[in-house]
Design a protein around this motif. Structure first.
Motif, PDB file in Angstrom:
ATOM      1  N   TYR A 134       0.848  -1.189   0.000  1.00 25.67           N
ATOM      2  CA  TYR A 134       0.000   0.000   0.000  1.00 25.67           C
ATOM      3  C   TYR A 134       0.892   1.251   0.000  1.00 25.67           C
ATOM      4  O   TYR A 134       2.101   1.177   0.258  1.00 25.67           O
ATOM      5  CB  TYR A 134      -0.893   0.031   1.244  1.00 25.67           C
ATOM      6  N   PRO A 135       0.275   2.402  -0.246  1.00 31.41           N
ATOM      7  CA  PRO A 135       1.048   3.644  -0.088  1.00 31.41           C
ATOM      8  C   PRO A 135       1.487   3.824   1.372  1.00 31.41           C
ATOM      9  O   PRO A 135       0.916   3.220   2.281  1.00 31.41           O
ATOM     10  CB  PRO A 135       0.043   4.736  -0.503  1.00 31.41           C
ATOM     11  N   ALA A 136       2.486   4.624   1.591  1.00 27.00           N
ATOM     12  CA  ALA A 136       2.920   4.923   2.958  1.00 27.00           C
ATOM     13  C   ALA A 136       1.768   5.530   3.740  1.00 27.00           C
ATOM     14  O   ALA A 136       0.970   6.310   3.200  1.00 27.00           O
ATOM     15  CB  ALA A 136       4.117   5.863   2.925  1.00 27.00           C
ATOM     16  N   GLN A 137       1.673   5.148   5.003  1.00 26.27           N
ATOM     17  CA  GLN A 137       0.560   5.561   5.835  1.00 26.27           C
ATOM     18  C   GLN A 137       1.046   6.497   6.948  1.00 26.27           C
ATOM     19  O   GLN A 137       2.133   6.320   7.504  1.00 26.27           O
ATOM     20  CB  GLN A 137      -0.110   4.318   6.464  1.00 26.27           C
ATOM     21  N   PRO A 138       0.215   7.456   7.301  1.00 26.62           N
ATOM     22  CA  PRO A 138       0.574   8.321   8.442  1.00 26.62           C
ATOM     23  C   PRO A 138       0.511   7.568   9.759  1.00 26.62           C
ATOM     24  O   PRO A 138       1.165   7.933  10.729  1.00 26.62           O
ATOM     25  CB  PRO A 138      -0.470   9.438   8.383  1.00 26.62           C
ATOM     26  N   ALA A 139      -0.274   6.506   9.766  1.00 24.13           N
ATOM     27  CA  ALA A 139      -0.409   5.664  10.957  1.00 24.13           C
ATOM     28  C   ALA A 139      -0.838   4.274  10.491  1.00 24.13           C
ATOM     29  O   ALA A 139      -1.374   4.121   9.384  1.00 24.13           O
ATOM     30  CB  ALA A 139      -1.429   6.262  11.918  1.00 24.13           C
ATOM     31  N   PRO A 140      -0.610   3.228  11.275  1.00 29.08           N
ATOM     32  CA  PRO A 140      -1.069   1.882  10.891  1.00 29.08           C
ATOM     33  C   PRO A 140      -2.555   1.888  10.545  1.00 29.08           C
ATOM     34  O   PRO A 140      -3.363   2.522  11.228  1.00 29.08           O
ATOM     35  CB  PRO A 140      -0.783   1.031  12.129  1.00 29.08           C
ATOM     36  N   LEU A 141      -2.893   1.178   9.477  1.00 25.44           N
ATOM     37  CA  LEU A 141      -4.250   1.201   8.936  1.00 25.44           C
ATOM     38  C   LEU A 141      -4.808  -0.228   8.917  1.00 25.44           C
ATOM     39  O   LEU A 141      -4.157  -1.156   8.437  1.00 25.44           O
ATOM     40  CB  LEU A 141      -4.229   1.768   7.514  1.00 25.44           C
TER      41      LEU A 141
END
Length: 321
Positions: free
Chosen positions: A300-307
């Motif tokens: 996935y794209p980089a996340q600001p926080a775990p998704l």
């Protein structure tokens, strides 16, 4: 005039025949002989006894109603031994003649006995008493018929056992097919399979009830410390950059089994799946591993926080759409 011993022997034979008669055994052993061979005398030692000893043994056997059994110690064999020693004795010959019908009747009772040993022994006594007796041929014929009947009964019983085994195997096969059909019926959902060649594809996240789940709170951080913008996730961040499809299990494909699996996965900040678990599967345990192995390779794209997301995979073999 008949002697007293003569009368006693004849009466004793009639009594023991009535008291010892028994119902013929239903099944005769097909391996038993039909009486075409003559066994040796049951006790060759009788010829070594003197006339007086034979008469004494005869009287004792008659008193104890041992008329033609047990082998080697019965009145009929003692009479045969006396005849051998006294071939011209009218009394012995007369007693043998009178006793022979009783022996024939006893032989008839042994025709259907399974092992045929008693039949052979009694037939041997009958031949020794009168080898030209017409009852011999009749008894042999009846024995052959009894053996043939037993063979047919045995074959019929074996055939019935084979049919019963076939019925049981067919019932088990039907039961397995019913269970498999029930499993396939339970696996049918409103989601159509993406591939008809035995592959599986996830549902469109936009149509999934869990397509926009709330992100998980990172370890060591408090949700209250997070700004509202950090807690929200864009739709773009939920789109897979790389999403290999699950491989259809060979056993399920060969069996024509369909199913559906819902997987919950957690995407790390770097866009890699850091954990995954099955939350629902139909049928259970069939497609779970294939789905988990696939999503663990997703990117996935980089996340600001775990998704945390949920994806549902529909499995269907070719031609099952």
């Amino acid at each position: 005039m008949k002697t007293l011993a003569h009368v006693t022997f004849t009466a004793g034979l009639a009594l023991v025949l009535v008291s010892c008669s028994r119902e013929p055994t239903a099944n005769a052993d097909t391996s038993a002989t039909t009486g075409t061979t003559t066994p040796a005398p049951a006790d060759a030692g009788l010829s070594a006894l003197s006339v007086d000893e034979l008469r004494a043994s005869l009287s004792k056997a008659q008193a104890q109603t041992r008329l033609y059994a047990p082998a080697g110690d019965n009145a009929f064999e003692y009479l045969l031994a006396l005849r051998d020693k006294l071939p011209g004795d009218v009394g012995v010959t007369s007693q043998l003649i009178d006793a022979t019908p009783m022996l024939i009747a006893a032989t008839e009772q042994s025709l259907h006995v399974a092992d045929g040993l008693e039949y052979q022994r009694l037939m041997a006594l009958l031949r020794r008493a009168d080898s030209a007796n017409p009852a011999i041929a009749r008894l042999m014929s009846e024995r052959e018929q009894a053996v043939a009947l037993a063979a047919r009964q045995q074959a019929a019983a074996q055939a019935e056992r084979a049919r019963e085994l076939t019925r049981q195997q067919a019932a088990k096969a039907i039961a397995r097919e019913r269970v498999q059909a029930q499993a396939q019926a339970a696996a049918q959902t409103s989601t159509a399979p993406v591939s008809g060649s035995g592959s599986a594809s996830p549902r469109d996240p936009a149509t999934s009830s869990a397509s926009t789940p709330a992100p998980a709170t990172p370890t060591g951080e408090s949700r209250a410390d997070k700004p509202p913008a950090a807690a929200a996730t864009s739709r773009a961040s939920q789109q897979e950059l790389s999403a290999p499809e699950p491989k259809y299990p060979r056993a399920a494909l060969a069996g024509g089994i369909s199913g559906e699996v819902t997987v919950e996965l957690t995407v790390g900040r770097d866009g890699h799946v850091i954990s995954a678990r099955v939350v629902q599967a139909t049928p259970r345990g069939v497609f779970d591993r294939a789905a988990l192995d696939a999503v663990k390779q997703w990117k996935y794209p980089a996340q600001p926080a775990p998704l945390t997301l949920r994806r549902t995979f529909a499995f269907a073999p070719a031609g099952a759409q």
